[in-house]
Design an enzyme around this catalytic site. Structure first.
Site, PDB file in Angstrom:
ATOM      1  N   SER A 184       0.830  -1.206   0.000  1.00  0.00           N
ATOM      2  CA  SER A 184       0.000   0.000   0.000  1.00  0.00           C
ATOM      3  C   SER A 184       0.867   1.259   0.000  1.00  0.00           C
ATOM      4  O   SER A 184       0.646   2.179  -0.792  1.00  0.00           O
ATOM      5  CB  SER A 184      -0.920  -0.004   1.226  1.00  0.00           C
ATOM      6  OG  SER A 184      -1.676   1.179   1.295  1.00  0.00           O
ATOM      7  N   ARG A 233       0.024   8.255   5.437  1.00  0.00           N
ATOM      8  CA  ARG A 233      -0.724   7.361   6.327  1.00  0.00           C
ATOM      9  C   ARG A 233      -2.222   7.631   6.261  1.00  0.00           C
ATOM     10  O   ARG A 233      -3.036   6.716   6.397  1.00  0.00           O
ATOM     11  CB  ARG A 233      -0.206   7.480   7.765  1.00  0.00           C
ATOM     12  CG  ARG A 233      -0.696   6.359   8.662  1.00  0.00           C
ATOM     13  CD  ARG A 233       0.175   6.188   9.880  1.00  0.00           C
ATOM     14  NE  ARG A 233       1.440   5.546   9.588  1.00  0.00           N
ATOM     15  CZ  ARG A 233       1.624   4.234   9.542  1.00  0.00           C
ATOM     16  NH1 ARG A 233       0.607   3.409   9.759  1.00  0.00           N
ATOM     17  NH2 ARG A 233       2.798   3.728   9.286  1.00  0.00           N
ATOM     18  N   HIS A 251      -3.384   5.942   3.163  1.00  0.00           N
ATOM     19  CA  HIS A 251      -3.388   4.499   3.435  1.00  0.00           C
ATOM     20  C   HIS A 251      -4.649   4.087   4.197  1.00  0.00           C
ATOM     21  O   HIS A 251      -5.259   3.058   3.903  1.00  0.00           O
ATOM     22  CB  HIS A 251      -2.142   4.138   4.243  1.00  0.00           C
ATOM     23  CG  HIS A 251      -2.120   2.740   4.768  1.00  0.00           C
ATOM     24  ND1 HIS A 251      -2.007   1.634   3.950  1.00  0.00           N
ATOM     25  CD2 HIS A 251      -2.219   2.262   6.032  1.00  0.00           C
ATOM     26  CE1 HIS A 251      -2.023   0.534   4.686  1.00  0.00           C
ATOM     27  NE2 HIS A 251      -2.164   0.890   5.955  1.00  0.00           N
TER      28      HIS A 251
END
Length: 208
Positions: free
Chosen positions: A14, A37, A40
């Site tokens: 990812s 993040r 993600h």
């Protein structure tokens, strides 16, 4: 077809995909780690343009974590998503008051949302702390009032509530404050995004 065998493989793959998308981006490090993040956690590349970090946001957040300051959140889902193992190494805790009995009682009597009342209750614990709002615009509005009236002095305010009613407006009020912040422009957000931002700061603190 390659079989991805475990959670670490999935995360690495990812981040690989996100890293390629962000290549050439003008987002500086370590802010890029926060954006990465969030993407993600949400699978939404729009956050690369939508997320707003004040100049000192990452610095103040990491400093607060390293000092063992607590993280105050507006919802149990934000609390659940934060990496408490890393946080506890620095001495901090996650505080969520939304389900406290006194909050439940006062909310129905005063006709004020539990999220807003929880922020009032936690105001004395906010000095130097990180506050992460991912669910309730009313919590963010209340925080803005507390900060403006100098009743709350957080090190960093993460204001990323989701919704059609009040979310964008609360974020606009946040951006007027003299406080380090991480927010976004749109109605998007949510508990998983707020937790992802906190976890990104925890990772940065851990690596420094």
């Amino acid at each position: 077809m390659r079989i991805i065998s475990g959670p670490k493989d999935i995360e690495n793959k990812s981040f690989d995909i996100i890293g390629k998308y962000l290549n050439g981006s003008k987002i500086p490090l370590p802010e890029r780690n926060v954006v990465r993040r969030v993407i993600h956690a949400s699978a939404d590349f729009h956050y690369a343009k939508d997320l707003i970090l004040s100049k000192t946001a990452v610095k103040e957040g990491v400093k607060a974590i390293k000092k063992g300051k607590n993280i105050i959140v507006d919802a149990s889902m934000v609390e659940a998503g934060i990496n408490k193992k890393i946080l506890s190494r620095f001495g901090g805790q996650v505080i969520c008051c939304i389900n406290d009995k006194d909050i439940l009682d006062k909310s129905s009597k005063l006709n004020i949302t539990r999220a807003a009342l929880a922020m009032r209750k936690c105001s004395r614990m906010m000095n130097g702390a990180i506050i992460a709002i991912g669910n309730a615009p009313t919590a963010l509005f209340e925080l803005c009032l507390l900060i403006e009236s100098k009743k709350a002095h957080p090190a960093l305010l993460i204001g990323i509530p989701v919704g059609f009613v009040g979310a964008k407006e609360a974020k606009r009020e946040l951006r007027k404050l003299n406080v380090a912040y991480i927010t976004n422009r749109s109605r998007k957000g949510g508990s998983s995004v707020a937790a992802a931002i906190v976890n990104a700061l925890l990772k940065i603190a851990q690596e420094k």
